[in-house]
Design a protein around this motif. Sequence first.
Motif, PDB file in Angstrom:
ATOM      1  N   ARG A   5     -83.393   5.250  -4.689  1.00 45.75           N
ATOM      2  CA  ARG A   5     -82.196   5.439  -3.809  1.00 45.75           C
ATOM      3  C   ARG A   5     -81.357   4.523  -3.542  1.00 45.75           C
ATOM      4  O   ARG A   5     -80.249   4.134  -3.610  1.00 45.75           O
ATOM      5  CB  ARG A   5     -82.603   6.432  -2.645  1.00 45.75           C
ATOM      6  N   THR A  69     -72.518   5.126  -9.006  1.00 41.95           N
ATOM      7  CA  THR A  69     -72.170   5.842  -7.695  1.00 41.95           C
ATOM      8  C   THR A  69     -72.540   7.401  -7.845  1.00 41.95           C
ATOM      9  O   THR A  69     -73.223   7.954  -6.915  1.00 41.95           O
ATOM     10  CB  THR A  69     -70.724   5.940  -7.259  1.00 41.95           C
ATOM     11  N   LEU A  70     -72.462   7.869  -8.907  1.00 47.06           N
ATOM     12  CA  LEU A  70     -72.958   9.394  -9.270  1.00 47.06           C
ATOM     13  C   LEU A  70     -74.572   9.125  -9.565  1.00 47.06           C
ATOM     14  O   LEU A  70     -75.020  10.094  -8.786  1.00 47.06           O
ATOM     15  CB  LEU A  70     -72.431   9.527 -10.774  1.00 47.06           C
ATOM     16  N   LEU A  73     -75.448   9.247  -5.939  1.00 52.26           N
ATOM     17  CA  LEU A  73     -75.350  10.710  -5.287  1.00 52.26           C
ATOM     18  C   LEU A  73     -76.334  11.520  -5.898  1.00 52.26           C
ATOM     19  O   LEU A  73     -77.241  12.225  -4.944  1.00 52.26           O
ATOM     20  CB  LEU A  73     -73.946  11.231  -5.924  1.00 52.26           C
ATOM     21  N   ASN A  76     -79.848  10.586  -3.993  1.00 47.84           N
ATOM     22  CA  ASN A  76     -79.743  10.975  -2.529  1.00 47.84           C
ATOM     23  C   ASN A  76     -79.630  12.502  -2.410  1.00 47.84           C
ATOM     24  O   ASN A  76     -79.671  12.980  -1.052  1.00 47.84           O
ATOM     25  CB  ASN A  76     -78.653  10.251  -1.929  1.00 47.84           C
ATOM     26  N   LEU A  77     -79.551  13.344  -3.082  1.00 51.37           N
ATOM     27  CA  LEU A  77     -79.629  14.825  -3.141  1.00 51.37           C
ATOM     28  C   LEU A  77     -80.821  15.340  -2.139  1.00 51.37           C
ATOM     29  O   LEU A  77     -80.384  16.195  -1.174  1.00 51.37           O
ATOM     30  CB  LEU A  77     -79.714  15.807  -4.226  1.00 51.37           C
ATOM     31  N   THR A  84     -75.858   9.941   4.185  1.00 50.74           N
ATOM     32  CA  THR A  84     -75.709   9.164   3.119  1.00 50.74           C
ATOM     33  C   THR A  84     -75.100   9.842   2.008  1.00 50.74           C
ATOM     34  O   THR A  84     -74.081   9.523   1.332  1.00 50.74           O
ATOM     35  CB  THR A  84     -77.129   8.643   2.838  1.00 50.74           C
ATOM     36  N   LEU A  85     -75.666  10.928   1.811  1.00 44.53           N
ATOM     37  CA  LEU A  85     -74.990  11.863   0.674  1.00 44.53           C
ATOM     38  C   LEU A  85     -73.506  12.134   0.903  1.00 44.53           C
ATOM     39  O   LEU A  85     -72.982  11.905  -0.471  1.00 44.53           O
ATOM     40  CB  LEU A  85     -75.816  13.011   0.519  1.00 44.53           C
ATOM     41  N   VAL A  88     -71.788   8.861   0.167  1.00 43.35           N
ATOM     42  CA  VAL A  88     -71.861   8.532  -1.329  1.00 43.35           C
ATOM     43  C   VAL A  88     -70.887   9.526  -2.228  1.00 43.35           C
ATOM     44  O   VAL A  88     -70.094   9.258  -3.097  1.00 43.35           O
ATOM     45  CB  VAL A  88     -73.488   8.592  -1.988  1.00 43.35           C
ATOM     46  N   ALA A  89     -70.769  10.831  -1.797  1.00 46.62           N
ATOM     47  CA  ALA A  89     -69.651  11.825  -2.338  1.00 46.62           C
ATOM     48  C   ALA A  89     -68.240  11.304  -2.309  1.00 46.62           C
ATOM     49  O   ALA A  89     -67.443  11.431  -3.118  1.00 46.62           O
ATOM     50  CB  ALA A  89     -70.207  13.139  -1.774  1.00 46.62           C
ATOM     51  N   LEU A  92     -67.674   8.364  -4.518  1.00 44.35           N
ATOM     52  CA  LEU A  92     -67.800   8.842  -5.607  1.00 44.35           C
ATOM     53  C   LEU A  92     -66.253   9.235  -6.000  1.00 44.35           C
ATOM     54  O   LEU A  92     -65.742   8.862  -7.089  1.00 44.35           O
ATOM     55  CB  LEU A  92     -68.488   9.713  -6.260  1.00 44.35           C
ATOM     56  N   ALA A 157     -72.833   3.814   3.410  1.00 46.76           N
ATOM     57  CA  ALA A 157     -74.036   4.739   2.865  1.00 46.76           C
ATOM     58  C   ALA A 157     -75.201   3.999   2.865  1.00 46.76           C
ATOM     59  O   ALA A 157     -76.596   4.406   3.204  1.00 46.76           O
ATOM     60  CB  ALA A 157     -73.598   5.334   1.440  1.00 46.76           C
TER      61      ALA A 157
END
Length: 171
Positions: A5, A69-70, A73, A76-77, A84-85, A88-89, A92, A157
Amino acid sequence: MFGLRISALALAVLSTGLTAGVFYAYAISVMPALARTDARTLVDVMQKVNVVIINPWFMLAFMGTVGFTLLALLTNLGAPQRKTLILVAIALALNVIAFGVTAGANVPLNDALAAAGDPAAVPDLATVRADFEAAWVRWNIVRAVVHTVAFAVLCGALVTAGIAEGRVSAN
């Protein structure tokens, strides 16, 4: 999993920061310098720059803005910190927007400039310049700002991920 991550986040931060920096450098130095030149110089230099910038180092950073970045993401799911998620979203989405600006505005302008041909043989360089310069500069500033905001969000993030890991490790 934490290492993956953080590595994905670090690559996203690095690629986004490098790309924002390239576009920032154009905005504050390259294009203002070329604005002080004649049309032939601007067209000639930008045609050459648009060829040499398509290289593995630039493409890794530029494509990495979305790709890394994807990856950040996806990794980090299941992370312990939802913040953080979310960050990142957001980053993205911003990187996709900036990528779209490049693909939808700057690249077509670059292609039109290339299609004008050899500056020594173009009969009306002032028109070629006018069709290119102002629009390209405007869209470059947009993508520089959007990538810079994405960079700042990704830095946030990275911090939240580290804080979350510190809390998990402390327990």
